[in-house]
Design a protein around this motif. Sequence first.
Motif, short mmCIF file in Angstrom:
data_model
loop_
_atom_site.label_atom_id
_atom_site.label_comp_id
_atom_site.label_asym_id
_atom_site.label_seq_id
_atom_site.Cartn_x
_atom_site.Cartn_y
_atom_site.Cartn_z
N SER A 18 -33.18 53.97 -0.26
CA SER A 18 -31.50 52.95 -0.19
C SER A 18 -32.70 51.43 -0.06
N VAL A 19 -33.99 51.33 1.03
CA VAL A 19 -34.36 50.02 1.38
C VAL A 19 -34.82 49.66 -0.06
N ASN A 20 -35.57 51.01 -1.16
CA ASN A 20 -36.15 50.42 -2.52
C ASN A 20 -35.06 50.03 -3.62
N ALA A 21 -34.33 51.03 -3.09
CA ALA A 21 -33.02 50.53 -4.14
C ALA A 21 -32.14 48.48 -3.54
N LEU A 22 -32.43 48.68 -2.64
CA LEU A 22 -31.72 47.51 -2.30
C LEU A 22 -32.65 46.13 -2.85
N LEU A 23 -33.91 47.12 -2.54
CA LEU A 23 -34.65 45.62 -2.63
C LEU A 23 -34.95 44.42 -4.14
N GLU A 24 -34.69 45.75 -4.86
CA GLU A 24 -35.14 45.01 -6.31
C GLU A 24 -33.71 43.84 -6.73
N PRO A 25 -32.04 44.00 -6.33
CA PRO A 25 -31.54 43.38 -6.52
C PRO A 25 -31.89 41.79 -5.50
N TYR A 26 -32.00 42.20 -4.75
CA TYR A 26 -32.68 41.17 -3.66
C TYR A 26 -33.22 40.32 -4.15
N LEU A 27 -34.66 40.78 -4.52
CA LEU A 27 -35.54 39.94 -4.89
C LEU A 27 -35.16 39.33 -6.12
N LEU A 28 -34.33 39.36 -6.66
CA LEU A 28 -34.32 38.43 -7.35
C LEU A 28 -33.70 37.18 -7.76
N ASN A 29 -32.45 37.26 -6.35
CA ASN A 29 -31.83 36.28 -5.45
C ASN A 29 -32.07 35.29 -4.36
N GLY A 30 -33.00 36.64 -3.67
CA GLY A 30 -32.86 36.03 -2.46
C GLY A 30 -33.69 34.54 -2.45
N ASP A 31 -33.76 34.40 -0.94
CA ASP A 31 -34.59 32.78 -0.84
C ASP A 31 -36.02 33.19 -0.60
N PRO A 32 -36.89 32.39 -1.34
CA PRO A 32 -38.29 33.47 -0.91
C PRO A 32 -39.53 33.30 0.36
N ASP A 33 -38.89 32.16 1.68
CA ASP A 33 -39.08 32.28 2.60
C ASP A 33 -38.93 32.96 3.37
N GLU A 34 -37.29 33.89 3.01
CA GLU A 34 -36.28 34.92 4.22
C GLU A 34 -37.49 36.23 3.53
N GLN A 35 -38.16 35.71 1.95
CA GLN A 35 -39.15 37.11 1.32
C GLN A 35 -40.19 37.39 1.59
N TYR A 36 -40.32 36.58 2.08
CA TYR A 36 -42.01 36.35 3.07
C TYR A 36 -41.51 37.33 4.29
N ASP A 37 -41.00 36.24 4.82
CA ASP A 37 -40.48 37.33 6.01
C ASP A 37 -40.53 38.21 6.56
N LEU A 38 -39.82 38.52 5.23
CA LEU A 38 -38.98 40.11 5.18
C LEU A 38 -40.46 40.63 4.74
N SER A 39 -41.51 40.03 3.59
CA SER A 39 -42.81 41.11 3.96
C SER A 39 -43.12 41.07 5.24
N GLU A 40 -44.01 40.38 5.99
CA GLU A 40 -43.95 40.31 7.57
C GLU A 40 -43.60 41.59 8.29
N TRP A 41 -42.04 41.32 8.39
CA TRP A 41 -41.56 42.16 9.16
C TRP A 41 -41.04 43.85 8.45
N LEU A 42 -41.22 43.72 7.33
CA LEU A 42 -41.80 45.53 6.41
C LEU A 42 -42.79 46.24 7.05
N ALA A 43 -44.31 45.28 6.69
CA ALA A 43 -45.67 45.40 7.06
C ALA A 43 -45.39 45.82 8.26
N ASP A 44 -45.16 45.42 9.47
CA ASP A 44 -44.70 45.10 10.91
C ASP A 44 -43.97 46.67 11.20
N ILE A 45 -43.12 47.34 10.93
CA ILE A 45 -42.25 48.47 10.84
C ILE A 45 -43.34 49.78 10.27
N GLY A 46 -44.16 49.02 9.03
CA GLY A 46 -44.98 50.58 8.57
C GLY A 46 -44.19 50.82 7.27
N TYR A 47 -43.86 49.79 7.01
CA TYR A 47 -43.00 49.54 5.88
C TYR A 47 -43.90 48.89 4.54
#
Length: 417
Positions: A18-47
Motif C-alpha cells: 500500500s505504501v508503494n501504491a500510495l507513493l505514485e500519486p503522492y509524488l505527482l502532486n505533493g509538496d517537494p519540501d514535504e516529499q524530502y521530509d518523507l524520504s528522511e522519515w522513510l529511511a529512518d524507519i527502514g523503508y
Amino acid sequence: MTSIKDIQQAVEQGDPDSVNALLEPYLLNGDPDEQYDLSEWLADIGYVEEAIKVLEHLQYVFPEESQLKVDRANLLIEVDREDEALNTLMEIPKDDELYPQVLVTLADLFQLQGLLEAAESRLNEAIELLPDEPLLYQAKAELLLDSGRYLESAKIYQDLKGQQVVIEGVNLSERLAEVYSAGAAYEEALPYYEEVLKDQIQPDVLYGAAFAAFQTRQYELAVRRLNELIGIDPDYFSAYLLRAQSLNMAEDYEAAYSAILEGITRDEFDKELYLFAGKLALKLGKAEEGVNQLRQAIALDPEYMEAIYTLVSYFHAEEMDEDLLELAESVVANEDDWAGIYPMLAEAYERTEQFQKAAVYFEKAYPAFRDDSNFLEKYARFLIEEGNREKALEIIKELQVLEPENPDWFDWQQSFE
C-alpha cells in the motif's frame, strides 16, 4: 488526493504494498519540501527502497540539486546498490560546494568494499578542502581503526581532545579507550575508561574498564567494576565469566567458583561458563561437579574442543579409561582431527589391553607428537612390548636426536643391536 498522512498510516499498518501504491500519486502532486521530509522519515524507519524512490523523483524535478544526489547515494549504499551510488556521486563536479560530502560518501563506499587506501585518499582530499572540520578527522580516525592502525587513530583522537573539540554524539575519551583497547594497549585505555565513568556509568564502559583492568593484572579493580555492572544490569552475561576469571587470577578460587555458578544461573546456555566452572571445580577437588560441568559444556556443543580435551585429560590423569574411551570415541567418530587426544586414547586402549586399537592411535598421534620425547618414549615401550623391534629402533633413534644427553636412549639401542 493522496496525502502524506495516508502513506504514514499505511506504514504504521505494516503494509509495504500500500505504501508503494500510495507513493505514485503522492509524488505527482505533493509538496517537494514535504516529499524530502518523507524520504528522511522513510529511511529512518527502514523503508529505504521507498525513500530512494522519493529521492529519485525529487532528483528528476531538481536535476542540479547535489544534496539529493548525495542523500540518494548514501541510501543506495545501505541497500548494496553500490554501483548506482558510485555513478550518482560521479555526477557531482569537484567545484560543487557539496564535493567534500561526496568525498566522505565515497570513502564510506570504498571502506565497505575493503578498499581502505582509496577511502583514506578521499578523506585526505576532503580534509584539504575543509581543514577545520572535526567530523572529517573523526571519520579518518575510524577508518584508521578499521585498518588496524590503532596508534594513528588514537593520535587523531588525542589531537581532537586536546583541542577540546565537541562532536555531537561522540565521547572522545570513550573513543580513545576503545581505540587503545582494540590495539591491546590496555594500560593506555584504562585511564580513559575511568574518565568516562566519572561523568556517567554505562554498562559497556564498565565492561571495557574491567577488561582493561584484567589485562593489566588489576584484578581487584576488574572485580569492582564488574560488580557495579552486574548490579545495574544482571543480564550482562559476559560480565560473569570475566568476574570469575578475575577472581581466579587473584587466587580467590572459591569466590571465583561461586561467581561462575551465579553466571550459569543467569545464562544456562553459555558453554564457556560451564567450561570454566568445570576447570575451577577440578582445581578445588570437586571432581564430580567438575566432570558434570564439563559434560554440560560438551552437551551444548558436541565439538567443543577445549571442553573435550579438558575432560579427556582429567580421565587420563585419573586412569578412568572407560569414561575416557566412551567420550573420545564419540568425538573421533565424527572424523574431525583430534590429534591432541590421540596419545591419551592410545594409552587408555593399552591399559585396557585393546592393543590393536592402541597401535592405531599411537600411529595416528605420531606425526603431531614426533618432537615430544615423553610420547616417543611411551610409543617405543609399546612397540617393544608388541615385538615391533624395527619400528621401536626408529623411534629410539629419534629420541637420541631429541635428547642426545640422555644415556638411556643409547642403552636401549645397544640392547637392540
